[in-house]
Design a protein around this motif. Structure first.
Motif, mmCIF file in Angstrom:
data_model
loop_
_atom_site.group_PDB
_atom_site.id
_atom_site.type_symbol
_atom_site.label_atom_id
_atom_site.label_comp_id
_atom_site.label_asym_id
_atom_site.label_seq_id
_atom_site.Cartn_x
_atom_site.Cartn_y
_atom_site.Cartn_z
ATOM 1 N N ASP A 1 6.328 -0.665 -4.208
ATOM 2 C CA ASP A 1 5.286 -1.680 -4.324
ATOM 3 C C ASP A 1 4.209 -1.480 -3.253
ATOM 4 N N VAL A 2 4.650 -1.184 -2.034
ATOM 5 C CA VAL A 2 3.702 -0.957 -0.947
ATOM 6 C C VAL A 2 2.829 0.273 -1.225
ATOM 7 N N LEU A 3 3.485 1.344 -1.693
ATOM 8 C CA LEU A 3 2.751 2.570 -1.974
ATOM 9 C C LEU A 3 1.757 2.370 -3.115
ATOM 10 N N ASP A 4 2.149 1.636 -4.138
ATOM 11 C CA ASP A 4 1.236 1.363 -5.253
ATOM 12 C C ASP A 4 0.023 0.566 -4.788
ATOM 13 N N ALA A 5 0.246 -0.421 -3.939
ATOM 14 C CA ALA A 5 -0.854 -1.232 -3.427
ATOM 15 C C ALA A 5 -1.788 -0.390 -2.562
ATOM 16 N N GLU A 6 -1.199 0.497 -1.773
ATOM 17 C CA GLU A 6 -2.015 1.359 -0.917
ATOM 18 C C GLU A 6 -2.827 2.323 -1.760
ATOM 19 N N GLN A 7 -2.250 2.831 -2.853
ATOM 20 C CA GLN A 7 -2.957 3.745 -3.735
ATOM 21 C C GLN A 7 -4.122 3.055 -4.443
ATOM 22 N N SER A 8 -3.920 1.823 -4.865
ATOM 23 C CA SER A 8 -5.004 1.069 -5.507
ATOM 24 C C SER A 8 -6.174 0.867 -4.555
ATOM 25 N N LEU A 9 -5.868 0.555 -3.289
ATOM 26 C CA LEU A 9 -6.916 0.390 -2.292
ATOM 27 C C LEU A 9 -7.644 1.709 -2.042
ATOM 28 N N LEU A 10 -6.885 2.808 -1.992
ATOM 29 C CA LEU A 10 -7.480 4.122 -1.764
ATOM 30 C C LEU A 10 -8.420 4.499 -2.903
ATOM 31 N N GLU A 11 -7.997 4.277 -4.131
ATOM 32 C CA GLU A 11 -8.822 4.614 -5.287
ATOM 33 C C GLU A 11 -10.110 3.796 -5.308
ATOM 34 N N ALA A 12 -10.018 2.534 -4.928
ATOM 35 C CA ALA A 12 -11.211 1.693 -4.900
ATOM 36 C C ALA A 12 -12.203 2.195 -3.854
ATOM 37 N N ARG A 13 -11.707 2.563 -2.690
ATOM 38 C CA ARG A 13 -12.599 3.081 -1.647
ATOM 39 C C ARG A 13 -13.213 4.420 -2.054
ATOM 40 N N ALA B 1 -7.995 -5.641 -3.374
ATOM 41 C CA ALA B 1 -6.949 -4.648 -3.136
ATOM 42 C C ALA B 1 -6.480 -4.673 -1.688
ATOM 43 N N GLN B 2 -7.399 -4.916 -0.749
ATOM 44 C CA GLN B 2 -7.012 -5.004 0.658
ATOM 45 C C GLN B 2 -6.116 -6.213 0.898
ATOM 46 N N GLN B 3 -6.497 -7.331 0.283
ATOM 47 C CA GLN B 3 -5.674 -8.540 0.416
ATOM 48 C C GLN B 3 -4.302 -8.322 -0.214
ATOM 49 N N ALA B 4 -4.273 -7.672 -1.378
ATOM 50 C CA ALA B 4 -2.997 -7.421 -2.037
ATOM 51 C C ALA B 4 -2.139 -6.479 -1.211
ATOM 52 N N TYR B 5 -2.762 -5.451 -0.657
ATOM 53 C CA TYR B 5 -2.003 -4.500 0.155
ATOM 54 C C TYR B 5 -1.407 -5.170 1.387
ATOM 55 N N ALA C 1 8.761 7.456 -1.051
ATOM 56 C CA ALA C 1 7.817 7.612 0.054
ATOM 57 C C ALA C 1 7.502 9.081 0.300
ATOM 58 N N ASP C 2 8.532 9.934 0.196
ATOM 59 C CA ASP C 2 8.297 11.373 0.354
ATOM 60 C C ASP C 2 7.342 11.899 -0.719
ATOM 61 N N ALA C 3 7.558 11.455 -1.958
ATOM 62 C CA ALA C 3 6.700 11.901 -3.058
ATOM 63 C C ALA C 3 5.261 11.434 -2.859
ATOM 64 N N ALA C 4 5.102 10.193 -2.408
ATOM 65 C CA ALA C 4 3.759 9.672 -2.175
ATOM 66 C C ALA C 4 3.055 10.436 -1.056
ATOM 67 N N LEU C 5 3.801 10.787 -0.013
ATOM 68 C CA LEU C 5 3.214 11.538 1.087
ATOM 69 C C LEU C 5 2.792 12.939 0.628
#
Length: 468
Positions: free
Chosen positions: A388-400, A368-372, A182-186
């Protein structure tokens, strides 16, 4: 059919530009505002307007070749011969004029006029580039601002995830590894935000360069302009109206005249001269033998017919050179036409690609929103890890983020298509501002007035209009 298509396209252009201005704050800058500012601010347009005025003067110079040249000549001389001092003064008024040159001067005038028309077309091309640059810088600022907002929201969301991971670690639900992830993702999100903010600053500087002012509150882009029904119709419009093609046509016409001008150089020239003069001579003896004075008036009229018999190969070489330049201009016209066709096709494909991307990205965002949402809910039950949560959030961010880019590309492709068709001008967009009249200066100097005062006055007026 082509004129009808042009009329149907021009009407929605202004409506599309004004649509973005409705229901907006009073201080919001629209895309039309950006283009108006770019048109008024552009030093490149000022430079090419001056180039056009110079071409106008070339036409005036060519016309002046058919007129007489009047000059005055004054002389004074002193000599001393065997004790006699001699003084001589004279003043004369002389006129010279080409009476007939078998078409050389007339061809030169036609070449100058074609060059003026070619330069006018080039000025329209510069105008299109300036307006397209304003559109691109406007869309880049809008896109970069949205990216900053998106990355800022990502930092906030991932920060919440990082805090939640820390809290869960403290109660023993997860390991230190989850917290580190989580620290690395932030940290990555903060780095992406810094990069997005840097891109925004660059986009703002580009906007300032294009329009002469920093962007303030930019309104959302207006609806995209209406397009021709088919790619073939768009290409027909481009071939008919694009300024580069008009410029190439005029240059090809000038090169054809250049061949005739080179051939006409071998023709004879009939010129006439006329002069009146007054000459005074005085001689005095240093020995006192007296002095003599002569005062003589004279008038002269003459005709001269001349023709080059042998030029050492210069005239035939010039003729061959003119034919080569004509062939080059013809090939340039063909190449320019193909380039315009390519530009129209590229912009048309860009629109199709951007539309398809937006449709696919919308589906991606929904999934991606549903998956997140699902992964985050499962993580609270212990069935998913923090990664898993961070990966899902990143996928949603990239799509947006991809959608922001695709929407900007769709807008830009529409205006690139207008430019490729030769329709991205202040007049065609009906931006409602005074525009530079390329014919006004030519009309003032086409008769080659003997004083430049009129031209200087007109120049000040035109500059004021251009910066109004």
């Amino acid at each position: 059919m082509l004129r009808k298509t042009l009329k149907t396209l021009r009407k929605p252009l202004m409506a599309a530009l004004l649509a973005g201005a409705t229901a907006l704050p009073a201080n919001a800058e629209t895309l039309a505002d950006a283009m108006v500012a770019a048109y008024r601010h552009s030093a490149l347009l000022e430079q090419n307007r001056a180039v056009l005025r110079a071409a106008d003067e070339d036409a005036a110079t060519a016309i002046a070749q058919l007129r007489p040249v009047v000059s005055w000549i004054a002389s004074y001389s002193y000599n001393n011969i065997e004790g006699f001092d001699g003084y001589s003064t004279s003043i004369a008024l002389q006129a010279q004029m080409t009476l007939y040159d078998w078409g050389r001067s007339a061809i030169a005038i036609d070449i100058a006029k074609e060059s003026v028309l070619a330069t006018r077309a080039a000025l329209v091309g510069v105008e299109q580039d300036v307006l397209l640059g304003a559109v691109e810088s406007y869309l880049n600022v809008r896109s970069a601002t949205e990216q900053v907002d998106l990355q800022s929201n990502s930092v906030r969301v991932i920060g919440q995830e990082q805090q939640a991971a820390t809290d869960r670690f403290e109660v023993g639900e997860i390991t230190q590894t989850d917290v580190a992830q989580a620290d690395a993702a932030l940290a990555e999100a903060r780095a992406n935000l810094a990069s997005a903010e840097g891109d925004l600053q660059i986009a703002r500087e580009n906007y300032r360069t294009a329009t002469g002012k920093a962007p303030a509150n930019l309104a959302p882009p207006p609806p995209t302009p209406k397009l021709p029904a088919t790619l073939a119709a768009a290409r027909d419009i481009g071939r008919s109206t694009h300024p580069l093609i008009q410029q190439a046509k005029r240059e090809a016409a000038a090169s054809e005249l250049g061949v005739a001008a080179a051939a006409a150089e071998r023709n004879p020239t009939l010129s006439g001269t006329a002069s009146i003069a007054n000459q005074r001579q005085k001689s005095e003896s240093s020995l006192g033998f007296g002095a003599s004075r002569i005062n003589r008036d004279s008038a002269t009229v003459g005709l001269e017919l001349s023709q080059t018999i042998y030029s050492g190969g210069r005239l035939p070489s010039a003729h061959r050179k003119a034919m080569a330049q004509r062939d080059s201009a013809r090939a340039s016209l063909l190449n320019t036409s193909r380039q315009v066709d390519q530009a129209v096709g590229t912009a048309w494909a860009g629109i199709d690609v951007a539309r398809a991307q937006i449709g696919a990205i919308d589906e991606q965002i929904a999934a991606a929103q549903q998956a997140y949402n699902g992964v985050r809910e499962e993580a609270t039950l212990g069935a998913r890890t923090t990664l898993d949560v961070l990966d899902a959030e990143q996928s949603l961010l990239e799509a947006r983020a991809n959608k922001i880019t695709a929407e900007a590309n769709l807008q830009l492709a529409h205006y690139q298509l207008l430019s490729a068709m030769g329709l991205l001008t202040v007049e065609n967009l009906k931006l409602g501002i005074p525009t530079y009249d390329p014919a006004a200066y030519y009309n003032a100097v086409q008769d080659a007035p003997f004083t430049s005062r009129q031209g200087e006055s007109l120049d000040r007026v035109l500059r004021a209009i251009g910066k109004e």
